[in-house]
Design an enzyme around this catalytic site. Structure first.
Site, PDB file in Angstrom:
ATOM      1  CE  LYS A  79      -7.786  -0.272   9.467  1.00 12.94           C
ATOM      2  NZ  LYS A  79      -6.512  -0.867   9.030  1.00 12.94           N
ATOM      3  N   GLY A 100      -0.388   4.984  -0.945  1.00  6.57           N
ATOM      4  CA  GLY A 100      -1.394   5.668  -0.138  1.00  6.57           C
ATOM      5  C   GLY A 100      -0.810   6.827   0.660  1.00  6.57           C
ATOM      6  CD  GLN A 101      -3.177  10.919   4.735  1.00  8.47           C
ATOM      7  OE1 GLN A 101      -3.925  10.086   5.236  1.00  8.47           O
ATOM      8  NE2 GLN A 101      -3.142  12.175   5.144  1.00  8.47           N
ATOM      9  CG  ASP A 114      -0.437   0.885  -4.009  1.00  5.19           C
ATOM     10  OD1 ASP A 114      -0.429   1.420  -2.885  1.00  5.19           O
ATOM     11  OD2 ASP A 114      -1.450   0.860  -4.741  1.00  5.19           O
ATOM     12  CB  ILE A 115      -3.579  -2.642  -5.838  1.00  6.62           C
ATOM     13  CG1 ILE A 115      -4.370  -3.602  -6.728  1.00  6.62           C
ATOM     14  CG2 ILE A 115      -4.257  -1.282  -5.714  1.00  6.62           C
ATOM     15  CD1 ILE A 115      -5.650  -4.089  -6.090  1.00  6.62           C
ATOM     16  CE1 TYR A 120     -10.088   2.077   7.961  1.00  3.55           C
ATOM     17  CE2 TYR A 120     -10.908   3.783   9.432  1.00  3.55           C
ATOM     18  CZ  TYR A 120      -9.855   3.143   8.804  1.00  3.55           C
ATOM     19  OH  TYR A 120      -8.574   3.581   9.023  1.00  3.55           O
ATOM     20  N   GLY A 128       0.842  -1.207   0.000  1.00  7.85           N
ATOM     21  CA  GLY A 128       0.000   0.000   0.000  1.00  7.85           C
ATOM     22  C   GLY A 128       0.868   1.244   0.000  1.00  7.85           C
TER      23      GLY A 128
HETATM   24  C1  AKB Z   1     -10.544   7.984   8.206  1.00  6.63           C
HETATM   25  O1  AKB Z   1     -10.980   9.145   8.331  1.00  6.63           O
HETATM   26  O2  AKB Z   1     -11.212   7.032   7.790  1.00  6.63           O
HETATM   27  C2  AKB Z   1      -9.129   7.713   8.646  1.00  6.63           C
HETATM   28  C3  AKB Z   1      -9.053   7.232  10.061  1.00  6.63           C
HETATM   29  C4  AKB Z   1      -9.349   8.126  11.173  1.00  6.63           C
HETATM   30  O3  AKB Z   1      -8.737   6.088  10.271  1.00  6.63           O
HETATM   31  N1  AKB Z   1      -8.325   8.891   8.491  1.00  6.63           N
END
Ligand code: AKB
Length: 318
Positions: A150, A14-15, A37-38, A146, A11
């Site tokens: 996580k 990415g940022q 990265d992909i 998300y 990755g």
């Molecule tokens: C998001 O906003 O999804 C991310 C995070 C806080 O994990 N920057």
């Protein structure tokens, strides 16, 4: 000792990826850190970031081939769908965020790599979590795809450590802000876009409301925290799910006020969207005293220092 390590960053476009590759290469040397990265990069792009491999973390066979080809000892797994994008494609987000992690945890379990870094997020917390100074151990009922991925990932990391002695380390990143790369698909992205728009157009329309305060961190602090955690002696790492990590907290109104000190005519307006609901489910500030105690973490940047540095770097380049 460190120079025997071969590191794979998954990755890297990415940022965080680009900056982490830079930081790792300054420690281990260019050829000991493989970016991947992909994204299919052009020949010129590859030249700039080589060694580079196109890699989809969901393709476990190819991940294994790359690990063997370069004799990789450590993996930094950054490939993930962030909060706002994940809400648009929940099943793919779950697949990528969970099965990507399993592919690397399994490699570590089988002894093909020695160490794994996997980022978690403040998104593991939810609306029932205490929002101020959120402790390391507290109620966690995330209500975003998300956040659920996580939190589940954290449980699996701890499980693989306890059961199979996998040396996995993790941080719950707040919103990350940097001038070198754009964020992609998060709820905290506004805090990067606002600087670009202030410099280019003198105004910004924000998708969060003015008093929505969130935990944030300047990228140099995030990179330092990641490298400090990965280089700490294993017996210092008492948390194998993920560590709370704190930099600063601010609202759109507060960051706008800080920008106004540099650009007095800067104007912010507000037009909230679904990211507002996500932001309201997250903490406003984080207690990271456990990270401070275990491996000596301390942030260096506050809102004022970050804003001066962001503007200094972006001014000439956009
Ligand atoms: C998001 O906003 O999804 C991310 C995070 C806080 O994990 N920057």
């Amino acid at each position: 000792m460190k120079f025997k390590e071969k590191v794979l960053v998954i990755g890297s476009s990415g940022q965080i990826g680009g900056e982490l590759v830079e930081g790792l290469r300054s420690i281990y040397g260019n050829d000991h850190v493989i970016a991947s990265d992909i994204k299919d990069l052009s020949k010129d792009e590859i030249k700039k970031i080589a060694p580079y491999e196109t890699l989809n973390v969901l393709n476990s066979k190819r991940v294994f081939e790359i690990v063997k080809k370069y004799e990789i000892t450590q993996v930094y797994l950054l490939a993930a769908l962030l909060s706002a994008t994940a809400e648009k494609n929940p099943m793919f987000a779950w697949d990528l965020n969970m099965n990507g992690l399993f592919n690397i945890l399994e490699l570590a379990k089988e002894g093909h790599i020695k160490k794994l870094y996997w980022p978690s997020s403040i998104a593991v917390f939810g609306p029932t979590t205490p929002r101020q100074n959120t402790p390391q151990f507290t109620i966690m009922e995330p209500n975003t795809v998300y956040g659920i991925s996580k939190q589940t990932g954290e449980r699996w990391c701890e499980y693989y450590y306890n059961k199979y002695h996998v040396d996995v380390r993790s941080l719950r990143y707040p919103g990350l802000i940097g001038y070198k790369s754009a964020p992609g698909g998060g709820t905290t992205d506004y805090a990067v876009h606002i600087y670009h728009e202030a410099i280019k157009h003198g105004k910004y329309e924000c998708f969060l409301s003015e008093n929505t305060s969130l935990p944030m961190m300047y990228m140099p602090d995030a990179i330092k925290a990641t490298l400090d955690l990965m280089h700490a002696d294993s017996d210092k790492i008492k948390i194998r799910s993920s560590y709370n990590l704190s930099g600063m907290s601010f609202s759109p109104k507060e960051i706008a006020q800080e920008i106004t000190k540099h650009y007095p005519d800067f104007k912010i307006t507000y037009k909230t969207d679904n990211r507002q609901t996500i932001a309201e489910s997250w903490p406003q500030s984080i207690d990271d005293s456990v990270a401070q105690r275990d491996w000596g973490w301390k942030a260096r940047f506050d809102l004022q220092k970050m804003t001066s540095d962001m503007i200094k770097h972006l001014k000439g380049s956009i």
